[in-house]
Scaffold this motif. Structure first.
Motif, short mmCIF file in Angstrom:
data_model
loop_
_atom_site.label_atom_id
_atom_site.label_comp_id
_atom_site.label_asym_id
_atom_site.label_seq_id
_atom_site.Cartn_x
_atom_site.Cartn_y
_atom_site.Cartn_z
N PRO A 154 -13.10 2.40 7.00
CA PRO A 154 -11.69 2.28 7.42
C PRO A 154 -10.93 3.60 7.27
CG PRO A 154 -12.33 0.36 6.14
CD PRO A 154 -13.45 1.36 6.01
N SER A 155 -11.18 4.32 6.22
CA SER A 155 -10.50 5.60 6.01
C SER A 155 -10.93 6.63 7.04
CB SER A 155 -10.78 6.11 4.59
OG SER A 155 -10.03 7.27 4.33
N CYS A 157 -4.45 7.63 1.28
CA CYS A 157 -3.83 6.31 1.41
C CYS A 157 -4.54 5.30 0.53
CB CYS A 157 -3.91 5.85 2.87
SG CYS A 157 -5.61 5.56 3.42
N TRP A 158 -3.92 4.14 0.40
CA TRP A 158 -4.54 2.98 -0.21
C TRP A 158 -3.82 1.73 0.31
CZ3 TRP A 158 -0.48 5.40 -2.32
CH2 TRP A 158 0.53 4.62 -2.85
N LEU A 159 -4.50 0.61 0.32
CA LEU A 159 -3.92 -0.66 0.78
C LEU A 159 -4.51 -1.82 -0.01
CD1 LEU A 159 -4.12 -0.48 4.68
CD2 LEU A 159 -2.03 -0.56 3.33
N GLU A 160 -3.71 -2.86 -0.15
CA GLU A 160 -4.25 -4.13 -0.63
C GLU A 160 -4.65 -4.92 0.62
OE1 GLU A 160 -1.06 -7.44 -1.41
OE2 GLU A 160 -0.34 -5.62 -2.40
N PRO A 161 -5.44 -5.99 0.49
CA PRO A 161 -5.90 -6.72 1.67
C PRO A 161 -4.79 -7.18 2.61
CG PRO A 161 -7.14 -7.44 -0.24
CD PRO A 161 -6.05 -6.52 -0.75
N GLY A 207 0.83 -1.20 0.00
CA GLY A 207 0.00 0.00 0.00
C GLY A 207 0.85 1.24 0.00
N ASN A 220 -16.58 4.86 3.27
CA ASN A 220 -15.26 4.27 3.48
C ASN A 220 -14.90 4.34 4.97
OD1 ASN A 220 -12.62 3.41 3.42
ND2 ASN A 220 -12.03 4.72 1.71
N SER A 246 -4.09 -4.54 5.27
CA SER A 246 -5.16 -3.94 6.06
C SER A 246 -5.24 -4.52 7.47
CB SER A 246 -6.51 -4.09 5.35
OG SER A 246 -6.88 -5.44 5.29
N GLY A 247 -5.78 -3.72 8.37
CA GLY A 247 -6.00 -4.16 9.75
C GLY A 247 -4.76 -4.23 10.61
#
Length: 188
Positions: A140-141, A98-102, A80, A138, A105-106
Motif C-alpha cells: 500500500p505504501s 504516513c500511517w493509517l488505522e484500518p 491516521g 509494504n 485505509s482504501g
C-alpha cells in the motif's frame, strides 16, 4: 490551527498537537497491529504521557523546521496521518511518510493529504526533492508513492531488521520540476 478539507467525504488534514495525546493514543490502540505491520510508528506510545511525548517531539521538530506531523480525520475521528520525517529547507530535501488505522485505509486519504504536503513543501518552502521510503513488503505504501508520480531510486537490500526479519527498503522520490509538471497536466 488549520483544517484542510480533502474532498467531500468528510476527510480533513489537521495539525496533530501534544494536546491531542488522548485521542492519538485511542487511534493508535484501534490500529496498532495494522499500523505495525510494516512500521514501528507509535509503538512506544502506550499511555497518554508517552503519546504526548511523541507528539511533542514532532512539535519540537516543527519549531526547529526539521519535521512535522499532521493528522487525518474522517468525519471528526482521527484515523491516521502524514508527516515530514525529515525536513531540510536549506538543502531543499525532505522525507515524507504516513500511517493509517484500518478505518482510514482504501479511501485515498494518504494520497490526497500527501499532495497537500508536497504542494506546500515545493511551492512555499522551495523543496527540490521529496523522498518516500518503505519496506518492499509494504505494497500500500509503495502504491501511494506510485500514485504521487514518484520514481523508484533504488532498493536497499536487507537494510534493517523489523519483527525479526531483515527488510528491503525502497527509496522513491519526486523532484520539484516533475511535481509541478504533473500537477499542471492534471489541472488542464
Amino acid at each position: 490551527m488549520y483544517a484542510i478539507p480533502l474532498g467531500d467525504d468528510g476527510a480533513e488534514l489537521r495539525s496533530l498537537e501534544p494536546w491531542h495525546a488522548q485521542e492519538f493514543l485511542a487511534h493508535l490502540d484501534r490500529g496498532r497491529e495494522f499500523i505495525g505491520q510494516h512500521i514501528p510508528f507509535g509503538a512506544k506510545a502506550v499511555d497518554v504521557d508517552s503519546a504526548r511525548e511523541l507528539l511533542q517531539s514532532y512539535a519540537d521538530k516543527r519549531a526547529a523546521d526539521t519535521g512535522s506531523l499532521h493528522g487525518l480525520w474522517l468525519d471528526g475521528k482521527l484515523v491516521g496521518g502524514v508527516l515530514f520525517l525529515h525536513f531540510d529547507a536549506e538543502r531543499g530535501t525532505c522525507e515524507v511518510g504516513c500511517w493509517l488505522e484500518p478505518a482510514g485505509s482504501g479511501r485515498g486519504l494518504v494520497t490526497r493529504a500527501m499532495r497537500v504536503l508536497i504542494d506546500w513543501a515545493v511551492d512555499e518552502r522551495g523543496i527540490h526533492r521529496v523522498e518516500w521510503q518503505a519496506s518492499s513488503a509494504n505494497e500500500p505504501s509503495i502504491n501511494v508513492a506510485r500514485r504521487l508520480g514518484m520514481r523508484q531510486d533504488g532498493v536497499l537490500r536487507q537494510s534493517y531488521p523489523y519483527r525479526g526479519v531483515r527488510q528491503d527498503l525502497e527509496v522513491w522520490s519526486v523532484l520539484a520540476p516533475e511535481w509541478r509538471e504533473a500537477r499542471a497536466r492534471t489541472e488542464r
